[in-house]
Design an enzyme around this catalytic site. Structure first.
Site, PDB file in Angstrom:
ATOM      1  N   CYS A 111      53.091  55.615  13.009  1.00 37.15           N
ATOM      2  CA  CYS A 111      54.501  55.691  13.391  1.00 37.15           C
ATOM      3  C   CYS A 111      54.711  54.647  14.476  1.00 37.15           C
ATOM      4  O   CYS A 111      53.807  54.360  15.249  1.00 37.15           O
ATOM      5  CB  CYS A 111      54.748  57.101  13.954  1.00 37.15           C
ATOM      6  SG  CYS A 111      56.360  57.353  14.704  1.00 37.15           S
ATOM      7  N   ASP A 157      53.935  67.470  18.320  1.00 41.00           N
ATOM      8  CA  ASP A 157      54.326  66.097  18.657  1.00 41.00           C
ATOM      9  C   ASP A 157      54.174  65.878  20.156  1.00 41.00           C
ATOM     10  O   ASP A 157      53.419  66.580  20.847  1.00 41.00           O
ATOM     11  CB  ASP A 157      55.762  65.843  18.139  1.00 41.00           C
ATOM     12  CG  ASP A 157      56.017  64.393  17.747  1.00 41.00           C
ATOM     13  OD1 ASP A 157      56.218  63.574  18.670  1.00 41.00           O
ATOM     14  OD2 ASP A 157      55.998  64.071  16.538  1.00 41.00           O
ATOM     15  N   ASP A 158      54.893  64.929  20.679  1.00 41.11           N
ATOM     16  CA  ASP A 158      54.826  64.519  22.085  1.00 41.11           C
ATOM     17  C   ASP A 158      54.990  65.722  23.021  1.00 41.11           C
ATOM     18  O   ASP A 158      55.653  66.699  22.680  1.00 41.11           O
ATOM     19  CB  ASP A 158      55.983  63.531  22.305  1.00 41.11           C
ATOM     20  CG  ASP A 158      55.783  62.633  23.488  1.00 41.11           C
ATOM     21  OD1 ASP A 158      54.873  62.897  24.294  1.00 41.11           O
ATOM     22  OD2 ASP A 158      56.551  61.663  23.606  1.00 41.11           O
ATOM     23  N   LYS A 193      49.000  62.077  14.613  1.00 42.07           N
ATOM     24  CA  LYS A 193      50.186  61.224  14.445  1.00 42.07           C
ATOM     25  C   LYS A 193      50.079  60.145  15.522  1.00 42.07           C
ATOM     26  O   LYS A 193      50.149  60.444  16.718  1.00 42.07           O
ATOM     27  CB  LYS A 193      51.474  62.038  14.607  1.00 42.07           C
ATOM     28  CG  LYS A 193      52.722  61.170  14.511  1.00 42.07           C
ATOM     29  CD  LYS A 193      53.998  61.989  14.583  1.00 42.07           C
ATOM     30  CE  LYS A 193      55.219  61.093  14.679  1.00 42.07           C
ATOM     31  NZ  LYS A 193      56.448  61.847  14.936  1.00 42.07           N
ATOM     32  N   TRP A 194      49.882  58.923  15.113  1.00 40.98           N
ATOM     33  CA  TRP A 194      49.618  57.792  16.021  1.00 40.98           C
ATOM     34  C   TRP A 194      50.907  57.007  16.194  1.00 40.98           C
ATOM     35  O   TRP A 194      51.364  56.341  15.270  1.00 40.98           O
ATOM     36  CB  TRP A 194      48.530  56.917  15.406  1.00 40.98           C
ATOM     37  CG  TRP A 194      48.117  55.719  16.201  1.00 40.98           C
ATOM     38  CD1 TRP A 194      48.904  54.679  16.579  1.00 40.98           C
ATOM     39  CD2 TRP A 194      46.805  55.431  16.683  1.00 40.98           C
ATOM     40  NE1 TRP A 194      48.162  53.751  17.260  1.00 40.98           N
ATOM     41  CE2 TRP A 194      46.868  54.186  17.340  1.00 40.98           C
ATOM     42  CE3 TRP A 194      45.569  56.091  16.620  1.00 40.98           C
ATOM     43  CZ2 TRP A 194      45.756  53.592  17.929  1.00 40.98           C
ATOM     44  CZ3 TRP A 194      44.466  55.492  17.203  1.00 40.98           C
ATOM     45  CH2 TRP A 194      44.561  54.264  17.852  1.00 40.98           C
ATOM     46  N   ASP A 195      51.469  57.055  17.386  1.00 39.94           N
ATOM     47  CA  ASP A 195      52.793  56.483  17.642  1.00 39.94           C
ATOM     48  C   ASP A 195      52.674  55.204  18.468  1.00 39.94           C
ATOM     49  O   ASP A 195      51.624  54.920  19.056  1.00 39.94           O
ATOM     50  CB  ASP A 195      53.629  57.541  18.379  1.00 39.94           C
ATOM     51  CG  ASP A 195      55.116  57.401  18.145  1.00 39.94           C
ATOM     52  OD1 ASP A 195      55.554  56.353  17.648  1.00 39.94           O
ATOM     53  OD2 ASP A 195      55.849  58.351  18.475  1.00 39.94           O
ATOM     54  N   MET A 196      53.760  54.440  18.561  1.00 41.97           N
ATOM     55  CA  MET A 196      53.785  53.199  19.359  1.00 41.97           C
ATOM     56  C   MET A 196      55.253  52.899  19.625  1.00 41.97           C
ATOM     57  O   MET A 196      55.979  52.549  18.707  1.00 41.97           O
ATOM     58  CB  MET A 196      53.139  52.102  18.520  1.00 41.97           C
ATOM     59  CG  MET A 196      52.817  50.831  19.248  1.00 41.97           C
ATOM     60  SD  MET A 196      54.122  49.613  19.106  1.00 41.97           S
ATOM     61  CE  MET A 196      53.305  48.187  19.750  1.00 41.97           C
ATOM     62  N   ASN A 197      55.676  53.068  20.882  1.00 37.00           N
ATOM     63  CA  ASN A 197      57.114  53.139  21.140  1.00 37.00           C
ATOM     64  C   ASN A 197      57.721  52.053  22.023  1.00 37.00           C
ATOM     65  O   ASN A 197      58.698  52.317  22.730  1.00 37.00           O
ATOM     66  CB  ASN A 197      57.460  54.502  21.728  1.00 37.00           C
ATOM     67  CG  ASN A 197      57.447  55.576  20.657  1.00 37.00           C
ATOM     68  OD1 ASN A 197      58.151  55.460  19.658  1.00 37.00           O
ATOM     69  ND2 ASN A 197      56.622  56.584  20.836  1.00 37.00           N
ATOM     70  N   ASP A 228      63.022  57.307  12.673  1.00 39.90           N
ATOM     71  CA  ASP A 228      63.451  58.436  13.502  1.00 39.90           C
ATOM     72  C   ASP A 228      64.784  58.982  13.017  1.00 39.90           C
ATOM     73  O   ASP A 228      65.235  60.034  13.451  1.00 39.90           O
ATOM     74  CB  ASP A 228      63.604  57.989  14.960  1.00 39.90           C
ATOM     75  CG  ASP A 228      62.279  58.021  15.703  1.00 39.90           C
ATOM     76  OD1 ASP A 228      61.296  58.535  15.145  1.00 39.90           O
ATOM     77  OD2 ASP A 228      62.236  57.510  16.840  1.00 39.90           O
TER      78      ASP A 228
HETATM   79  C1  DGJ Z   1      58.922  58.359  18.321  1.00 45.20           C
HETATM   80  C2  DGJ Z   1      58.626  58.970  16.996  1.00 45.20           C
HETATM   81  O1  DGJ Z   1      59.182  58.223  15.975  1.00 45.20           O
HETATM   82  C3  DGJ Z   1      59.129  60.413  16.985  1.00 45.20           C
HETATM   83  O2  DGJ Z   1      58.935  60.980  15.735  1.00 45.20           O
HETATM   84  C4  DGJ Z   1      58.413  61.174  18.057  1.00 45.20           C
HETATM   85  O3  DGJ Z   1      57.047  61.250  17.762  1.00 45.20           O
HETATM   86  C5  DGJ Z   1      58.627  60.508  19.405  1.00 45.20           C
HETATM   87  N1  DGJ Z   1      58.277  59.126  19.368  1.00 45.20           N
HETATM   88  C6  DGJ Z   1      57.827  61.186  20.475  1.00 45.20           C
HETATM   89  O4  DGJ Z   1      57.925  60.569  21.683  1.00 45.20           O
END
Ligand code: DGJ
Length: 716
Positions: free
Chosen positions: A519, A359-360, A469-473, A541
């Site tokens: 994600c 992951d990150d 795993k393509w994330d967007m936060n 999460d």
């Molecule tokens: C948010 C994701 O939902 C988590 O599972 C993880 O990948 C973190 N970001 C990493 O910064």
């Protein structure tokens, strides 16, 4: 043919396996919506009424109000005062009035100009209805794509500018459904990060009720999936209309009950964070919305969508077994390096995992969430011999490898931002608003996309990555682009999503050996747009099994289990907790997210047994028909089952909630069981006749904390 044009009535009739949808051209102008519901052979004729105060074209002849009759499509400013489908003009008024022109029916479907859309198969047919507005020199085409076997109809629109100046769209709702009634409840899902998918069911009332996003992502706050059901509808009874949008950005689902208690449902881009100028000669294409109808309850609507999403939305790889992953996030957060993760890989292999997902934390100066996003090259302190060498070593352990990326984001503390501060969304003269210490890259800028493609290509070239795993936060604010002229700034939300889809297309084509999990801080983009790319989505999460039970049950109402990544997180060295978490996680696609190096041998051996068992019934969850027996917000437990289409395997799960009453006995009817078969529970060896399962399997609720029951029933 599922689509017919009845010439003498100028009527379009769409028949799917169990439903009929009909509309006709009236006054040589409007598209009057006549019917959507269970399949019928005699479609009724339109009925008209007139009300004063309703402006109208002269052909309406004081007897027909466009403000009242059900329409397929409604133009702003032309006598229909209900929420409109399209607001478009060259002169800034937004007024348009499209008049029916022609139609064609063809096999298959057309491309949607870079948008994800349901894949056609040999049975798919499309109706294209063309309308013209001479006032704004535009040609509008409405598309109805029909998946007849699955009872699904999709809708989108294109607008072609035939004039010589640009025209501006300020509202765009590709799906409008009017009905001459409003005796429905509306089902929708609200929530927040870490607390997604709260179920809400409320009776419609006069006025407009809506769910929406203006955040630049479909968001955890409201999901684009909604349903209207009769007040008495249950899982097995009552009428249910389901709607969804194949799009991952800001959206609007709008349901209006008008002066005469008639309902209008609209699904689309809305107006708050959408506008688009169509240049002379250009054609605008909207994303598509989908709908289904069930005369036999919510469960049938759910299964219609599940079948459709699995076969026409999700990538074909999602029909194959999904890997059981060990994800490093909750175990390590940013504290990863080669030595530690190789130990993870060894232990993961021994325990039966298919894949390690890093992951990150693996790139740039990513030692915390303040820095590094945008710098997509490996951190050499953590991976001294480089990423390629590390991945080779992981693979040498006999396990697949996945990696985390968040391509749409940048930290101000990054090399990328230092060299291209203008590549982040921003408005001049304002301090950018941060969220998780990050800014949003301007995905509407082709230079940004090209840079990302070049950088990811360089970093991952020659490395056998099996899974991204393509994330967007974060969500967007100060939505301005340094590369667009001022008259196109209102288009950023829309152009951003097109850019994201272009990059996702590139990933899919450039790394054909890899699958994608999507994600957005968990379930922040749990939508049909993302489902076209990812084999599964990280649903939340929040891995606490109590919350997860509710989140998963809600998601399953609109989306199949194959879309849902469900992880067992830290069981705190307790076998009971591990068991409970596992039984919750096998609601969807199982994975784990814990520090395997700190787990006792006893826990690891139990995990190995769980993974081995899961693999014996994963196909039942991934491909089976889903039946909800007890929704966890209504009952002190959650109960549901999956059944294979041939009914030879059934997986029944009962999850007791923490406050579940002791000593209660429940009889759960497994109506999908084959009455002539004998089933054996692969877990206990106990036999059940199919007929007795249909009558009900008896479950004794223990009332103990962390109590759950799982039955894997196989026909002998
Ligand atoms: C948010 C994701 O939902 C988590 O599972 C993880 O990948 C973190 N970001 C990493 O910064």
């Amino acid at each position: 043919m599922s689509i017919r044009f009845i010439k003498d009535k100028k009527r379009f009739v769409i028949n799917t396996k169990h439903t009929t949808y009909a509309f006709e051209v009236v006054l040589d102008h409007y598209l009057y919506h006549i019917y959507y519901g269970k399949r019928i052979s005699n479609v009724p004729d339109p009925v008209f009424t007139f009300l004063s105060f309703a402006p109208h074209v002269k052909e309406c002849n004081e007897s027909k109000s466009p403000d009242l009759f059900p329409q397929e499509f409604s133009c702003y400013g032309a006598g229909d005062y209900r929420p409109n489908s399209l607001r478009l003009s060259a002169d800034g008024t937004g007024v348009c009035d499209f008049v029916y022109h022609s139609y064609r029916i063809f096999k298959g479907r057309l491309d949607l100009d870079g948008f994800p859309a349901a894949r056609a198969d040999e049975h798919t047919q499309t109706l294209e209805v063309t309308l013209l507005d001479e006032g704004c020199h535009c040609r509008l085409k409405l598309y109805y794509t029909v998946f007849a076997d699955l009872d699904i109809i999709s809708r989108y629109m294109t607008v072609e500018n035939l004039g010589d100046t640009s025209v501006k769209i300020e509202k765009c709702m590709p799906l409008t459904l009017d009905m001459l009634r409003s005796d429905f409840d509306m089902i929708s899902f609200y929530g927040s990060h870490f607390n997604e998918m709260h179920f809400q069911r409320v009776p419609l009332h006069h006025g407009t009720q809506s769910v929406y996003s203006n955040r630049g992502a479909s968001s955890p706050h409201y999901n684009p999936f909604i349903a209207l059901c009769s007040h008495n509808a249950t899982e097995e009874r009552g009428e249910v209309y389901g709607f969804n949008f194949v799009y991952s950005g800001s959206f609007l689902d709008e349901v209006d009950v008008d002066q005469q208690s008639r309902v209008r449902v609209q699904i689309g881009l809305g107006s708050e964070s959408f506008s688009y100028s169509i240049d002379a000669g250009e054609t605008f294409c909207s994303p598509e919305a989908v709908m289904t109808y069930s005369p036999t309850g919510i469960g049938k609507m759910t299964r219609n969508f599940h079948n459709f999403i699995r076969t026409h939305i999700m990538p074909p790889a999602s029909l194959q077994p999904h890997p059981v992953v060990l994800n490093t996030w909750e175990a390590c957060y940013f504290n990863i390096d080669e030595a530690k993760l190789l130990d993870f890989a060894k232990e993961a292999k021994k325990t039966g995992f298919d894949m390690l997902v890093m992951d990150d934390g693996w790139f740039g100066a990513r030692n915390h969430d303040h820095a590094g996003l945008g710098d997509w090259y490996e951190n050499r302190t953590k991976f001294p011999d480089g990423l390629a060498s590390f991945v080779r070593k992981v693979k040498a352990e006999g396990i697949q490898f996945g990696i985390w990326v968040e391509p749409e984001m940048v930290n101000p503390d990054s090399d990328l931002f230092r060299s291209h501060p203008d590549w982040a969304l921003q408005t001049v003269g304002r301090e950018p608003l941060l969220s998780r210490h990050q800014l949003v890259l301007d995905m509407s800028n082709p230079q940004v996309l090209e840079y990302l493609m070049k950088q990811f290509d360089e970093t991952f070239r020659g490395i056998e990555i099996d899974y991204f795993k393509w994330d967007m936060n974060r969500h967007m604010a100060h939505v301005g682009s340094m590369h667009l002229p001022s008259d196109k700034q209102g288009e950023i939300f829309f152009r951003y999503m097109k850019g994201v889809y272009r990059l996702l297309d590139w990933f899919r084509d450039h790394f054909p050996g890899a699958v994608i999990e999507t994600c957005s801080g968990g379930g922040g983009r749990y939508d049909l747009g993302m489902m076209q790319y990812g084999i599964q989505i990280w649903a939340s999460d929040n891995t606490d099994p109590y919350y997860r039970t509710r989140i998963q049950a809600s998601a399953l109402m609109g989306y199949p289990a194959a879309t849902m990544s469900c992880h067992v997180s830290n069981p705190k060295e307790s076998l009971a907790s591990l068991d409970y978490r596992y039984k919750v996680a096998v609601g969807g696609m199982l994975g784990y997210e814990l520090n395997i190096l700190k787990m006792s041998d006893e826990i690891k051996s139990e995990m190995a047994k769980q993974i081995a068992e899961y693999k014996t019934f994963e196909h039942v969850i991934r491909l089976g028909d889903y039946y909800n027996l007890a929704f966890p917000t209504k009952y002190p437990y959650s109960a549901y089952y999956y059944a294979t289409s041939d009914r030879t395997e059934i997986l029944l799960t009962v999850i007791e909630k923490y406050q579940c009453p002791q000593g209660q006995t429940k009889r759960l009817k497994i109506k999908a069981a084959n009455p002539g078969a004998t089933y054996v529970d692969a877990r206990t060896g106990k036999q059940y006749s199919g007929a007795s399962l249909k009558e009900g399997i008896v479950i004794d609720l223990t009332g103990e904390p962390m109590s759950a029951h799982l039955f894997h029933l196989k026909a002998l």
